[in-house]
Every structure is written in C-alpha cells, then in structure tokens.
Design a protein around this motif. Sequence first.
Motif, PDB file in Angstrom:
ATOM      1  N   PHE A  44       0.834  -1.197   0.000  1.00  0.00           N
ATOM      2  CA  PHE A  44       0.000   0.000   0.000  1.00  0.00           C
ATOM      3  C   PHE A  44       0.876   1.257   0.000  1.00  0.00           C
ATOM      4  O   PHE A  44       0.648   2.182  -0.774  1.00  0.00           O
ATOM      5  N   ILE A  45       1.888   1.267   0.867  1.00  0.00           N
ATOM      6  CA  ILE A  45       2.803   2.415   0.925  1.00  0.00           C
ATOM      7  C   ILE A  45       3.509   2.593  -0.424  1.00  0.00           C
ATOM      8  O   ILE A  45       3.584   3.708  -0.955  1.00  0.00           O
ATOM      9  N   ALA A  46       4.020   1.501  -0.978  1.00  0.00           N
ATOM     10  CA  ALA A  46       4.670   1.575  -2.293  1.00  0.00           C
ATOM     11  C   ALA A  46       3.666   2.011  -3.365  1.00  0.00           C
ATOM     12  O   ALA A  46       4.020   2.763  -4.278  1.00  0.00           O
ATOM     13  N   GLY A  47       2.431   1.564  -3.225  1.00  0.00           N
ATOM     14  CA  GLY A  47       1.403   1.945  -4.187  1.00  0.00           C
ATOM     15  C   GLY A  47       1.142   3.438  -4.191  1.00  0.00           C
ATOM     16  O   GLY A  47       0.960   4.048  -5.249  1.00  0.00           O
ATOM     17  N   VAL A  48       1.138   4.033  -3.015  1.00  0.00           N
ATOM     18  CA  VAL A  48       0.911   5.475  -2.922  1.00  0.00           C
ATOM     19  C   VAL A  48       2.127   6.237  -3.433  1.00  0.00           C
ATOM     20  O   VAL A  48       2.001   7.167  -4.223  1.00  0.00           O
ATOM     21  N   LEU A  49       3.311   5.829  -2.979  1.00  0.00           N
ATOM     22  CA  LEU A  49       4.527   6.579  -3.302  1.00  0.00           C
ATOM     23  C   LEU A  49       5.017   6.363  -4.734  1.00  0.00           C
ATOM     24  O   LEU A  49       5.532   7.290  -5.361  1.00  0.00           O
ATOM     25  N   VAL A  50       4.880   5.144  -5.242  1.00  0.00           N
ATOM     26  CA  VAL A  50       5.471   4.819  -6.543  1.00  0.00           C
ATOM     27  C   VAL A  50       4.411   4.616  -7.626  1.00  0.00           C
ATOM     28  O   VAL A  50       4.496   5.175  -8.716  1.00  0.00           O
ATOM     29  N   TRP A  51       3.425   3.790  -7.323  1.00  0.00           N
ATOM     30  CA  TRP A  51       2.454   3.395  -8.342  1.00  0.00           C
ATOM     31  C   TRP A  51       1.260   4.345  -8.450  1.00  0.00           C
ATOM     32  O   TRP A  51       0.425   4.191  -9.335  1.00  0.00           O
ATOM     33  N   GLY A  52       1.163   5.320  -7.562  1.00  0.00           N
ATOM     34  CA  GLY A  52       0.034   6.259  -7.574  1.00  0.00           C
ATOM     35  C   GLY A  52      -0.108   6.998  -8.890  1.00  0.00           C
ATOM     36  O   GLY A  52      -1.211   7.363  -9.286  1.00  0.00           O
ATOM     37  N   SER A  53       0.982   7.193  -9.591  1.00  0.00           N
ATOM     38  CA  SER A  53       0.908   7.891 -10.875  1.00  0.00           C
ATOM     39  C   SER A  53       0.191   7.061 -11.943  1.00  0.00           C
ATOM     40  O   SER A  53      -0.211   7.587 -12.971  1.00  0.00           O
ATOM     41  N   PHE A  54       0.002   5.755 -11.684  1.00  0.00           N
ATOM     42  CA  PHE A  54      -0.701   4.884 -12.617  1.00  0.00           C
ATOM     43  C   PHE A  54      -2.197   4.786 -12.310  1.00  0.00           C
ATOM     44  O   PHE A  54      -2.917   4.082 -13.001  1.00  0.00           O
ATOM     45  N   ALA A  55      -2.637   5.471 -11.261  1.00  0.00           N
ATOM     46  CA  ALA A  55      -4.056   5.459 -10.897  1.00  0.00           C
ATOM     47  C   ALA A  55      -4.856   6.174 -11.978  1.00  0.00           C
ATOM     48  O   ALA A  55      -4.342   7.062 -12.665  1.00  0.00           O
ATOM     49  N   PRO A  56      -6.127   5.780 -12.142  1.00  0.00           N
ATOM     50  CA  PRO A  56      -6.975   6.532 -13.079  1.00  0.00           C
ATOM     51  C   PRO A  56      -6.951   8.025 -12.731  1.00  0.00           C
ATOM     52  O   PRO A  56      -6.851   8.392 -11.560  1.00  0.00           O
ATOM     53  N   LYS A  57      -7.035   8.876 -13.720  1.00  0.00           N
ATOM     54  CA  LYS A  57      -6.854  10.318 -13.531  1.00  0.00           C
ATOM     55  C   LYS A  57      -7.760  10.924 -12.467  1.00  0.00           C
ATOM     56  O   LYS A  57      -7.359  11.809 -11.740  1.00  0.00           O
ATOM     57  N   SER A  58      -8.965  10.440 -12.352  1.00  0.00           N
ATOM     58  CA  SER A  58      -9.904  11.029 -11.392  1.00  0.00           C
ATOM     59  C   SER A  58      -9.840  10.371 -10.010  1.00  0.00           C
ATOM     60  O   SER A  58     -10.591  10.746  -9.120  1.00  0.00           O
ATOM     61  N   MET A  59      -8.935   9.395  -9.813  1.00  0.00           N
ATOM     62  CA  MET A  59      -8.893   8.652  -8.549  1.00  0.00           C
ATOM     63  C   MET A  59      -7.685   9.065  -7.711  1.00  0.00           C
ATOM     64  O   MET A  59      -6.576   9.180  -8.206  1.00  0.00           O
ATOM     65  N   ASN A  60      -7.928   9.254  -6.436  1.00  0.00           N
ATOM     66  CA  ASN A  60      -6.887   9.563  -5.479  1.00  0.00           C
ATOM     67  C   ASN A  60      -5.922   8.369  -5.392  1.00  0.00           C
ATOM     68  O   ASN A  60      -6.361   7.228  -5.279  1.00  0.00           O
ATOM     69  N   PRO A  61      -4.606   8.602  -5.415  1.00  0.00           N
ATOM     70  CA  PRO A  61      -3.642   7.493  -5.339  1.00  0.00           C
ATOM     71  C   PRO A  61      -3.780   6.664  -4.063  1.00  0.00           C
ATOM     72  O   PRO A  61      -3.524   5.464  -4.072  1.00  0.00           O
ATOM     73  N   TRP A  62      -4.174   7.298  -2.951  1.00  0.00           N
ATOM     74  CA  TRP A  62      -4.368   6.568  -1.694  1.00  0.00           C
ATOM     75  C   TRP A  62      -5.507   5.568  -1.840  1.00  0.00           C
ATOM     76  O   TRP A  62      -5.394   4.419  -1.415  1.00  0.00           O
ATOM     77  N   LEU A  63      -6.607   6.025  -2.453  1.00  0.00           N
ATOM     78  CA  LEU A  63      -7.757   5.149  -2.653  1.00  0.00           C
ATOM     79  C   LEU A  63      -7.424   4.036  -3.649  1.00  0.00           C
ATOM     80  O   LEU A  63      -7.764   2.875  -3.432  1.00  0.00           O
ATOM     81  N   TYR A  64      -6.740   4.394  -4.711  1.00  0.00           N
ATOM     82  CA  TYR A  64      -6.337   3.406  -5.715  1.00  0.00           C
ATOM     83  C   TYR A  64      -5.482   2.312  -5.086  1.00  0.00           C
ATOM     84  O   TYR A  64      -5.736   1.120  -5.268  1.00  0.00           O
ATOM     85  N   SER A  65      -4.476   2.708  -4.319  1.00  0.00           N
ATOM     86  CA  SER A  65      -3.596   1.738  -3.672  1.00  0.00           C
ATOM     87  C   SER A  65      -4.350   0.893  -2.654  1.00  0.00           C
ATOM     88  O   SER A  65      -4.130  -0.310  -2.542  1.00  0.00           O
ATOM     89  N   PHE A  66      -5.275   1.520  -1.932  1.00  0.00           N
ATOM     90  CA  PHE A  66      -6.070   0.779  -0.953  1.00  0.00           C
ATOM     91  C   PHE A  66      -6.953  -0.265  -1.631  1.00  0.00           C
ATOM     92  O   PHE A  66      -7.040  -1.406  -1.167  1.00  0.00           O
ATOM     93  N   ILE A  67      -7.575   0.097  -2.731  1.00  0.00           N
ATOM     94  CA  ILE A  67      -8.458  -0.835  -3.438  1.00  0.00           C
ATOM     95  C   ILE A  67      -7.663  -2.015  -4.007  1.00  0.00           C
ATOM     96  O   ILE A  67      -8.026  -3.178  -3.812  1.00  0.00           O
ATOM     97  N   VAL A  68      -6.571  -1.716  -4.692  1.00  0.00           N
ATOM     98  CA  VAL A  68      -5.777  -2.779  -5.323  1.00  0.00           C
ATOM     99  C   VAL A  68      -5.142  -3.681  -4.267  1.00  0.00           C
ATOM    100  O   VAL A  68      -5.255  -4.910  -4.324  1.00  0.00           O
ATOM    101  N   ASN A  69      -4.473  -3.092  -3.288  1.00  0.00           N
ATOM    102  CA  ASN A  69      -3.763  -3.903  -2.288  1.00  0.00           C
ATOM    103  C   ASN A  69      -4.710  -4.511  -1.273  1.00  0.00           C
ATOM    104  O   ASN A  69      -4.505  -5.637  -0.834  1.00  0.00           O
ATOM    105  N   GLY A  70      -5.760  -3.793  -0.913  1.00  0.00           N
ATOM    106  CA  GLY A  70      -6.771  -4.368  -0.017  1.00  0.00           C
ATOM    107  C   GLY A  70      -7.510  -5.518  -0.685  1.00  0.00           C
ATOM    108  O   GLY A  70      -7.781  -6.548  -0.062  1.00  0.00           O
ATOM    109  N   GLY A  71      -7.797  -5.369  -1.973  1.00  0.00           N
ATOM    110  CA  GLY A  71      -8.441  -6.445  -2.722  1.00  0.00           C
ATOM    111  C   GLY A  71      -7.568  -7.670  -2.824  1.00  0.00           C
ATOM    112  O   GLY A  71      -8.029  -8.814  -2.687  1.00  0.00           O
TER     113      GLY A  71
END
Length: 186
Positions: A133-160
């Motif tokens: 999740f931390i790596a998702g926010v810091l590194v992969w957040g730029s790959f989140a859909p444009k309208s989605m917050n990177p924190w939410l994106y990382s939470f959904i992917v890693n939580g899922g």
Amino acid sequence: MVKNKLQVLIEGAIISALAMALSYIPHSTGISSIEILYGIVPIYIYTWRRGLVAGMGSGLVWGLLDLILRGLSSGSVLNVWQGILEYPLAFSVLGLAGWATPLIQKKARQHLSWGLMMASGATALIAKYFLHFIAGVLVWGSFAPKSMNPWLYSFIVNGGSALASLIFLGIVLFLLRPVLGRLIKG
C-alpha cells in the motif's frame, strides 16, 4: 542440534522454491491488479511448523527469488527502494504468522484451531499488503486513473489482493484439515 538447523534450512529452501513455483500459476482475479498469492499456504505451514524466524527467512528467500525472476524481468521495479520494499521486505513479513506458532503447535496435538491459523495468517497478510500500500501510494500512484486519489487506488488494489489471498487461505486450510496437524507437527 546442527543436523536440526540444517534440516530447517533445507525445508525453508524447498518451501521458498515451491512458493516461487506457485507464483507462475496465473493468479489475477477479475481486476488485473488484484492477485491471489498461492505461495502463502506453504510459507504459512512452514512458519507454523518451524517458527517466526524461519518463516521470515523463507519469505525473504521467496521475495528475493520473485525480485530476480519476475520483478526485474517484467519492469515492475522502478527504483531500488521500491524493489526492496515490495519484494524482500514485503515477503519477509509473511513470517509474522509465526507469532502464533507455539499456540498452533500446542493445538495441533489436540485439535487444530482454524480461527487461530486464520488470525495469524491475516496478521501477516495485512503487514505484507501495508508495505505494498505504501509503495502503491509513493510509486504506483501515478498509474491510478486520472480522477482517482492514489491513496484510494492503492487501498483498493492492495486491499483487494489481501482479501482475495485471505479467502484463498481459508479455503485451502479448510480443505487441508485432515492432514494439517501432521504437516505442522512434523
């Protein structure tokens, strides 16, 4: 004593190799970023059999193998810190399931506690996916859909992924009930 340590190391190496081999089985769910970790089952059984330190060591070896064989070759490592965080460190914490090893081994002599095994497995999975999740926010957040917050994106992917892996673990442990006690006791 030396023979026993060697046996623990050999078992750990075999378990790490098995976990790595299981990584090559397609493991993505409906959403391509959500994955099920099949290798957690042998890692957890080994951890419950040999303890927290041995489990973390086996997880570390699996993480290094995954980094070298899949991470670097697929371009999934964007920088050194992300590579260390998401591979050796994240896989090592799977050994945290060993916090319950003494209790699980004690129960294995009588009647296994499926709930205790799931709780220790969930603890380790939460720790692993927190690092992702931390790596998702810091590194992969730029790959989140444009309208989605990177924190939410990382939470959904890693939580899922954590939830899917936990459900898989529960099903496999339930199916292995008849032999699980013997696997843990040795």
